[in-house]
Design a protein around this motif. Structure first.
Motif, short mmCIF file in Angstrom:
data_model
loop_
_atom_site.label_atom_id
_atom_site.label_comp_id
_atom_site.label_asym_id
_atom_site.label_seq_id
_atom_site.Cartn_x
_atom_site.Cartn_y
_atom_site.Cartn_z
N SER A 1 0.85 -1.19 0.00
CA SER A 1 0.00 0.00 0.00
C SER A 1 0.88 1.23 0.00
CB SER A 1 -0.91 0.03 1.23
OG SER A 1 -1.68 -1.15 1.32
N LEU A 2 0.40 2.28 -0.67
CA LEU A 2 1.16 3.52 -0.76
C LEU A 2 0.18 4.66 -0.95
CD1 LEU A 2 4.38 3.98 -2.92
CD2 LEU A 2 2.76 5.81 -2.57
N GLY A 3 0.25 5.64 -0.08
CA GLY A 3 -0.69 6.75 -0.21
C GLY A 3 -0.40 7.85 0.79
N HIS A 4 -1.38 8.69 1.02
CA HIS A 4 -1.23 9.82 1.95
C HIS A 4 -2.42 9.83 2.90
CE1 HIS A 4 -1.30 14.03 3.40
NE2 HIS A 4 0.01 13.94 3.29
N PHE A 5 -2.13 9.92 4.22
CA PHE A 5 -3.17 10.01 5.24
C PHE A 5 -3.22 11.44 5.75
CE2 PHE A 5 -4.39 10.21 9.69
CZ PHE A 5 -5.56 9.46 9.72
N HIS A 6 -4.45 11.95 5.93
CA HIS A 6 -4.62 13.30 6.47
C HIS A 6 -5.87 13.28 7.35
CE1 HIS A 6 -5.79 17.61 6.54
NE2 HIS A 6 -4.48 17.78 6.60
N GLY A 7 -5.67 13.42 8.66
CA GLY A 7 -6.80 13.39 9.57
C GLY A 7 -6.31 13.31 11.00
N SER A 8 -7.25 13.05 11.90
CA SER A 8 -6.90 12.96 13.32
C SER A 8 -7.23 11.59 13.91
CB SER A 8 -7.62 14.05 14.12
OG SER A 8 -9.02 13.94 13.94
N ASP A 9 -7.92 10.76 13.15
CA ASP A 9 -8.32 9.45 13.65
C ASP A 9 -7.26 8.41 13.28
OD1 ASP A 9 -9.76 7.43 14.80
OD2 ASP A 9 -11.19 7.21 13.14
N TRP A 10 -6.14 8.50 13.98
CA TRP A 10 -5.00 7.59 13.73
C TRP A 10 -4.61 6.97 15.06
CZ3 TRP A 10 0.60 7.32 14.07
CH2 TRP A 10 1.20 6.51 13.09
N ASN A 11 -5.51 6.11 15.57
CA ASN A 11 -5.34 5.50 16.88
C ASN A 11 -5.55 3.99 16.74
OD1 ASN A 11 -5.28 7.98 18.89
ND2 ASN A 11 -6.89 8.40 17.39
N PHE A 12 -4.43 3.26 16.67
CA PHE A 12 -4.50 1.83 16.41
C PHE A 12 -3.51 1.08 17.31
CE2 PHE A 12 -4.73 4.09 12.22
CZ PHE A 12 -6.10 4.05 12.09
N GLY A 13 -3.79 -0.20 17.53
CA GLY A 13 -2.82 -1.04 18.19
C GLY A 13 -3.38 -1.78 19.39
N PRO A 14 -2.53 -2.69 19.93
CA PRO A 14 -1.17 -2.97 19.44
C PRO A 14 -1.18 -3.68 18.08
CG PRO A 14 -1.79 -4.54 21.14
CD PRO A 14 -2.88 -3.53 21.09
N ILE A 15 -0.18 -3.34 17.26
CA ILE A 15 -0.03 -3.89 15.91
C ILE A 15 1.33 -4.57 15.83
CG2 ILE A 15 0.02 -3.35 13.44
CD1 ILE A 15 -1.33 -0.64 14.20
#
Length: 302
Positions: A32-46
């Motif tokens: 995968s290759l792209g651009h993320f723009h936002g505030s919902d970047w809450n993941f894990g544990p990964i």
């Protein structure tokens, strides 16, 4: 400014910057290759079977691993190696380019575990140009959904690898060269973890690596090295950074992760293959090292 890719120059540069990389060829595939723009970047544990490169261009976020928190900030590029358990957190606007990639040859995994890799490097215009070129070589590969469970699984990974392998060979070669150029920034600053020179320790490491399913006796290893037990332990830690017991656990759990990703064995078979007859103890040890239970790890990677 036009950025023209010259693979010969890139590979020549890589070999000059880090001759060790010339010793092995990697079979890198972009998932995968792209651009993320936002505030919902809450993941894990990964804990993924593939690696991640991030180039941050706006805001900041937090990534946690190894009991520590690290800030991801604009103007930097980051490497998250495969099989590194981490947690992502963001509570404000965060923008970054992301590249998810895997080494189908599995050789780069060995390098990631032999070197202390820097997490962060200053990003340059050249880095951004390389990513833009990769986007043109691998179009339509951005994530439809940023949630890891939607793409971080065995079925999705196989489909994404197959999609990459349908690219013309010349494009695959150029993608590999460009990824190597980005990775060379990190390997140029990486430090070898196990700069082992003592033949007695090297012999013990070889025996451990080739007999992970066996029960090890530190007394016997020390006797074979013609050293007292505690002197052998001190020497082993001086050379490797780990006590013999710590090193054995590290190698066993790493091998278990690789076996789980291959997906050809049951949980109990993997435990036995890496030397754990007590499955409950294996599960506790695996979670202590990776922060995931074997079942959770398999659900993410298989």
């Amino acid at each position: 400014m036009t950025y023209k890719v010259n693979i010969v120059q890139i590979l020549s540069y890589l070999c000059r910057k880090n001759p060790q990389l010339h010793m092995k060829t990697f079979d890198l595939a972009v998932l995968s290759l792209g651009h993320f723009h936002g505030s919902d970047w809450n993941f894990g544990p990964i804990c993924s079977g593939f690696s991640r490169l991030y180039l941050v261009d706006e805001g900041e976020a937090i990534i946690k691993f190894g009991g520590r928190s690290h800030r991801l900030t604009s103007g930097h590029i980051y490497l998250i190696p495969s099989l590194l358990t981490h947690t992502d957190h963001c509570d404000s606007m965060f923008g970054h380019y992301y590249i998810h990639f895997v080494d189908c040859s599995k050789r780069i995994l060995d390098y990631f575990h032999k070197y202390d890799m820097p997490l962060q490097m200053d990003s340059t215009l050249e880095d951004l140009q390389i990513i833009k070129r990769l986007q043109s070589l691998c179009p339509n590969t951005s994530l439809k959904n940023p949630l890891p469970e939607t793409y971080d699984n065995s079925t999705s990974m196989m489909q994404l690898i197959q999609r990459f392998k349908f690219l013309p060979l010349g494009k695959q070669m150029e993608v590999n060269a460009l990824l190597m150029l980005l990775l060379s920034k990190f390997f140029d600053k990486a430090k070898l973890q196990e700069n082992v020179s003592d033949q007695r320790v090297l012999k013990a490491m070889y025996q451990i690596g080739n007999n992970l399913d066996k029960t090890f006796s530190i007394d016997e290893m020390a006797e074979e090295a013609h050293l007292g037990k505690y002197r052998f332990i001190r020497l082993f830690k001086q050379q490797t950074g780990y006590t013999p017991v710590e090193y054995i656990i590290r190698q066993r759990i790493l091998h278990a992760q690789i076996l789980f990703i291959d997906g050809n064995h049951t949980l109990k078979e993997v435990a036995s293959l890496v030397g754990y007859k007590n499955f409950a103890y294996f599960t506790r040890t695996f979670k202590k090292v990776t922060e995931l239970t074997p079942s959770e790890f398999i659900r993410q990677n298989k």
